[in-house]
Design an enzyme around this catalytic site. Structure first.
Site, PDB file in Angstrom:
ATOM      1  N   LYS A  80       0.842  -1.204   0.000  1.00  0.00           N
ATOM      2  CA  LYS A  80       0.000   0.000   0.000  1.00  0.00           C
ATOM      3  C   LYS A  80       0.875   1.252   0.000  1.00  0.00           C
ATOM      4  CE  LYS A  80      -4.114  -1.873   0.419  1.00  0.00           C
ATOM      5  NZ  LYS A  80      -5.109  -1.924  -0.585  1.00  0.00           N
TER       6      LYS A  80
ATOM      7  N   LYS B  89      -5.332 -15.383 -13.633  1.00  0.00           N
ATOM      8  CA  LYS B  89      -6.341 -15.249 -12.583  1.00  0.00           C
ATOM      9  C   LYS B  89      -7.455 -14.284 -12.961  1.00  0.00           C
ATOM     10  CE  LYS B  89      -6.584 -14.046  -7.682  1.00  0.00           C
ATOM     11  NZ  LYS B  89      -7.053 -12.663  -7.544  1.00  0.00           N
TER      12      LYS B  89
ATOM     13  N   LYS C   9     -11.111  -8.598 -10.354  1.00  0.00           N
ATOM     14  CA  LYS C   9     -11.731  -7.344 -10.792  1.00  0.00           C
ATOM     15  C   LYS C   9     -10.705  -6.261 -11.095  1.00  0.00           C
ATOM     16  CE  LYS C   9     -12.795  -6.401  -5.992  1.00  0.00           C
ATOM     17  NZ  LYS C   9     -12.798  -7.785  -5.543  1.00  0.00           N
TER      18      LYS C   9
HETATM   19  P1  ADP Z   1     -10.192  -9.747  -6.744  1.00  0.00           P
HETATM   20  O1  ADP Z   1      -9.024 -10.573  -7.152  1.00  0.00           O
HETATM   21  O2  ADP Z   1     -11.213  -9.660  -7.798  1.00  0.00           O
HETATM   22  O3  ADP Z   1      -9.820  -8.411  -6.151  1.00  0.00           O
HETATM   23  P2  ADP Z   1     -10.654 -10.450  -4.026  1.00  0.00           P
HETATM   24  O4  ADP Z   1      -9.214 -10.257  -3.727  1.00  0.00           O
HETATM   25  O5  ADP Z   1     -11.635  -9.469  -3.475  1.00  0.00           O
HETATM   26  O6  ADP Z   1     -10.863 -10.577  -5.593  1.00  0.00           O
HETATM   27  O7  ADP Z   1     -11.046 -11.924  -3.569  1.00  0.00           O
HETATM   28  C1  ADP Z   1     -11.969 -12.281  -2.598  1.00  0.00           C
HETATM   29  C2  ADP Z   1     -11.887 -13.786  -2.450  1.00  0.00           C
HETATM   30  O8  ADP Z   1     -12.113 -14.453  -3.695  1.00  0.00           O
HETATM   31  C3  ADP Z   1     -10.547 -14.273  -1.945  1.00  0.00           C
HETATM   32  O9  ADP Z   1     -10.762 -15.289  -1.000  1.00  0.00           O
HETATM   33  C4  ADP Z   1      -9.858 -14.855  -3.163  1.00  0.00           C
HETATM   34  O10 ADP Z   1      -9.000 -15.906  -2.827  1.00  0.00           O
HETATM   35  C5  ADP Z   1     -11.035 -15.335  -4.001  1.00  0.00           C
HETATM   36  N1  ADP Z   1     -10.683 -15.203  -5.426  1.00  0.00           N
HETATM   37  C6  ADP Z   1     -10.595 -14.045  -6.127  1.00  0.00           C
HETATM   38  N2  ADP Z   1     -10.263 -14.286  -7.424  1.00  0.00           N
HETATM   39  C7  ADP Z   1     -10.137 -15.633  -7.538  1.00  0.00           C
HETATM   40  C8  ADP Z   1      -9.829 -16.520  -8.627  1.00  0.00           C
HETATM   41  N3  ADP Z   1      -9.586 -16.057  -9.851  1.00  0.00           N
HETATM   42  N4  ADP Z   1      -9.799 -17.852  -8.380  1.00  0.00           N
HETATM   43  C9  ADP Z   1     -10.058 -18.339  -7.155  1.00  0.00           C
HETATM   44  N5  ADP Z   1     -10.351 -17.564  -6.091  1.00  0.00           N
HETATM   45  C10 ADP Z   1     -10.394 -16.229  -6.261  1.00  0.00           C
END
Ligand code: ADP
Ligand code: TRP
Length: 332
Positions: A112, A195, A198
């Site tokens: 951060k 992966k 968002k």
């Molecule tokens: P993003 O990657 O979209 O910012 P987050 O970090 O908010 O998503 O993820 C919230 C939860 O969803 C976490 O527990 C993360 O491990 C799971 N997650 C996010 N993207 C994936 C993915 N592509 N495959 C599996 N789990 C995911």
């Protein structure tokens, strides 16, 4: 008594297939066999200074989407963090024994600092103490978190052990990562990288609220290559990702069909994408319908939030009362 599982959800962005298969589906399984607490981490979200007009809407949207995805307020305690202000009192207590040096060494904090040098606030530094307070306020045993949160969880363990040591009492259980064994799946994105997320750029993620047209458009634009050049060759990453996504949403026969087509070099990516889009649409449609239904049912959402707040408050106030006693606060 059932063991306690807890997880926090950041109110940023909408639920996508990665979140669903990677996190929510596990929560849904857990809520049947553990005493689960799932909450929307709106206090945490203040570290990035959201506008007051946006905060409530974001929290509601996340609550709606998690309910639509299958979290059950009758089984788990679903609440909004800021409805349980006891957590802030515990945060203060824990901060008194959290040291600047150890907080500065947390990787997510360092990241951060690098990413937003103009907003290195004390809330960011003490993010792990607030997270520890979230966990310890219900004396949680297991925390289902992804790799990126392991260090924060490690801090929560340290703070729990430290509290117990300082006051010479075995009060807080030391929280552990929930171990899913081999079950954790990673959902690939559509941009050829590994992966779905968002923050990985426009078009990479498919959201549960998305309509058919937009899903077709995104899938048809997924990154591919010019096709296999020899039979049975190893698939390059973007192609393997497309197959992996298909394995998650499509029938095994469908995957096998395109796999054979790839291996004998007759594959047409356009056809594969069309099929993939239709299978994603089939999976997403009921979720979208439920999201729309719940969004317009304010009464129900309010009831869920109230019920969760009540249950979480009951557990949190018990802990705070005991912690105050342990620390030495006595009422006159
Ligand atoms: P993003 O990657 O979209 O910012 P987050 O970090 O908010 O998503 O993820 C919230 C939860 O969803 C976490 O527990 C993360 O491990 C799971 N997650 C996010 N993207 C994936 C993915 N592509 N495959 C599996 N789990 C995911
Ligand atoms: N920090 C977590 C995340 O970024 C969210 C969170 C807040 C959390 N408090 C928690 C997760 C307590 C588990 C337990 O995803």
């Amino acid at each position: 008594m059932k063991e306690i599982v807890l997880s926090g959800i950041r109110p940023t962005g909408n639920l996508h297939l990665g979140n669903y298969y990677g996190a929510v589906q596990n929560f849904i399984k857990l809520q049947d066999s553990y005493n689960c607490y799932f909450f929307i981490a709106d206090y945490h979200s203040l570290t990035t200074h959201p506008h007051p007009d946006d905060l409530h809407g974001r929290v509601k949207q996340i609550l709606v989407e998690y309910l639509a995805a299958g979290l059950d307020p009758e089984k788990a305690t679903l609440y909004v963090q800021s409805d349980v202000p006891e957590v802030v009192e515990l945060y203060l207590f824990l901060n008194m024994n959290a040291y600047i040096g150890e907080l500065e060494r947390v990787t997510t904090f360092k990241e951060k600092v690098r990413k937003q040098p103009d907003n290195v606030n004390a809330g960011l530094l003490t993010y792990p103490t607030l997270m520890a307070a979230d966990i310890l306020i219900h004396k949680s045993n297991y925390i289902p978190v992804g790799k990126d949160q392991e260090q924060n969880l490690e801090k929560a363990r340290d703070f729990a052990e430290r509290f117990n040591r300082i006051y010479g009492i075995d009060y807080f259980p030391v929280p552990q990562a929930f171990n899913f064994g081999n079950e954790l799946i990673k959902v690939p994105g559509l941009d050829g990288s590994g992966k779905m997320g968002k923050s990985e750029g426009e078009g990479n993620a498919i959201f549960l609220y998305e309509d058919d047209k937009s899903i077709r458009k995104k899938v048809m634009r997924a990154v591919t290559d010019s096709g296999p050049t020899e039979p049975n060759q190893v698939k390059p990453e973007p192609i393997q990702n497309l197959f992996n996504l298909m394995k998650i949403v499509s029938k095994p026969e469908t995957v096998q069909f395109f796999d054979e087509a790839y291996n004998n070099m007759s594959i047409r990516y356009g056809d594969m994408k069309k099929q993939l889009a239709e299978d994603i649409i089939q999976m997403v449609t009921p979720f979208r319908e439920r999201i729309n239904e719940l969004s317009s049912n304010d009464e129900y959402i309010k009831k869920v939030a109230r019920m969760g707040a009540e249950k979480a408050h009951e557990s949190a106030s018990k802990t705070i009362k005991e912690v105050r006693e342990i620390i030495g606060f006595r009422s006159f």
